[in-house]
Design an enzyme around this catalytic site. Structure first.
Site: not given
Ligand code: RIB
Ligand code: CA
Length: 315
Positions: A245
Site C-alpha cells: 500500500h
Molecule cells: O489499509 C492499508 C493501510 O493501513 C496502510 O497504510 C497500512 O500501513 C495500514 O496503515
C-alpha cells in the site's frame, strides 16, 4: 533539466508497508527531500510507531533524519490497531535492532505547522500513510497552513475495491473518519492512493525474490517484511502476494506517469454505523458535488516494482 527534489513530510504508522515507503523516499534524493517523519497511532500504538519509524531510518542509514511523535489517538474515537496484520511490534518479520537515534522533543503536529509556516508557500507536500489524525489536528489548530500545502498525497480509502477493515471502509480512514473529513473538506490539493490501486501493487514471489536478490541488508529486511504481512493478505484475498500500500504514495510522487486516476468528489462517512469511514467517491460524477481529489485507480505495477527495487538497491 531535472526539477529540484520535492520537500515532503511523511506522516506514518509503521507498519511494514510504511517502512518500505520510507526506505523508497530515502533512496530517492533526486526526487524527494524528507524534511521530517511524524509518527501517528494506527497499525500499532504511538510508542511503537515512533520506535518503528526510527528503526527504519537507521536501517536506511539515516540517523540524521528527524522523527517526531504525533497524536496517540483519533480525534474523538477509541484507537483501533492492526497487530493481526503487522504483528505485535508493528514491524514483525525482519530482525532489526532497537533504535538508538533520538525522538525529537517537538510534537509532530507542531512540526507540521511550523514547517509549513517556515517553508515557502506551496513548497511542502504532506504524505500521510496512516490515519489522518496528525494532519487534521494541524489544519484545525492552524488553518493558515492549509493554503501553504503544495499537495497531500495520502494512502487511504477505497471505492470499487471496497473496504479492508469493514465491508465499506479502508483502515486508515476507518480509524479516524472525523480527521479524514477535516482533510477532505479543507480545500487542500489531495491525491488519494486507495485500495483500488494498491491492491494492484502485489508483492508476488518473483518481486519478493528480487528484493532478496539485492543481496543487501535493506533488500533482506524488505523481503522479510513483505513475507510477514503477506501471510495475512494471502489468506484473506487469496491473491498472488500482499498489496504494497504505502510505497505507492512515494512511487506516485517520484513517477506519477505510472499511475492513473480521475479528479472527482470524495466525501467521508462519519455518521453511519454500517458504512463508517467509507470514502464516498463520485467516480461517475452523478452528483453536483465539487471535485476535491485526484482518486488514483490504476498503476503500471511492473514498472513500479522495477523502480522500487532499483531505488532500494541504492541503500
Ligand atoms: O489499509 C492499508 C493501510 O493501513 C496502510 O497504510 C497500512 O500501513 C495500514 O496503515
Ligand atoms: Ca500505514
Amino acid at each position: 533539466m531535472s526539477n529540484s527534489p520535492r520537500k515532503i513530510i511523511i506522516d506514518t504508522d509503521p507498519g511494514q508497508d510504511d517502512a518500505v515507503a520510507i526506505l523508497l523516499a530515502f533512496a530517492s534524493p533526486e526526487d524527494v527531500d524528507v524534511l521530517g517523519i511524524t509518527a501517528v497511532a494506527g497499525n500499532v500504538p504511538l510508542p511503537l510507531t515512533s520506535r518503528n519509524a526510527r528503526m527504519v531510518c537507521e536501517l536506511a542509514g539515516r540517523t540524521d533524519a528527524k522523527v517526531f511523535a504525533g497524536c496517540d489517538a483519533p480525534l474523538v474515537r477509541r484507537l483501533i490497531t492492526a497487530e493481526h496484520v503487522h504483528g505485535k511490534s508493528g514491524l514483525d518479520g525482519p530482525d532489526l535492532p532497537e533504535p538508538t537515534m533520538p525522538l525529537q522533543d517537538q510534537h509532530g503536529v507542531d512540526f507540521i505547522i511550523d514547517t509549513l509556516r517556515e517553508q515557502p508557500a506551496g513548497s511542502v507536500t504532506l504524505c500521510p500513510l496512516g490515519p489522518l489524525t496528525n494532519i487534521a489536528t494541524a489544519f484545525d489548530r492552524a488553518p493558515d497552513i492549509i493554503d501553504r500545502v503544495q499537495e497531500v498525497i495520502l494512502m487511504g480509502g477505497a471505492y470499487f475495491e471496497v473496504g479492508n477493515v469493514t465491508p465499506t471502509a479502508e483502515f486508515n480512514i476507518y480509524v479516524d473518519p472525523e480527521a479524514a473529513e477535516i482533510v477532505f473538506k479543507s480545500g487542500v490539493k489531495i491525491t488519494v492512493i486507495p485500495l483500488d490501486v494498491t491492491h494492484k501493487a502485489l508483492v508476488t514471489k518473483a518481486r519478493n525474490s528480487a528484493f532478496r536478490a539485492l543481496g543487501t541488508h535493506v533488500g533482506e529486511a524488505v523481503s522479510d517484511m513483505t513475507d510477514f504481512f503477506e501471510r495475512f493478505d494471502r489468506e484473506k484475498y487469496g491473491s498472488e502476494g500482499a498489496p504494497l500500500h504505502d510505497p505507492c504514495v512515494i512511487g506516485y510522487l517520484i513517477a506519477p506517469r505510472l499511475f492513473t486516476g480521475r479528479h472527482i468528489n470524495v466525501e467521508i462517512e462519519t455518521q453511519s454505523k454500517l458504512t463508517l469511514g467509507m470514502t464516498v467517491a463520485d467516480w461517475w460524477r452523478v452528483t453536483s458535488r465539487e471535485p476535491n481529489a485526484l482518486f488514483i485507480n490504476d498503476l503500471d505495477a511492473d514498472r513500479f516494482f522495477t523502480l522500487l527495487t532499483e531505488r532500494l538497491s541504492r541503500l
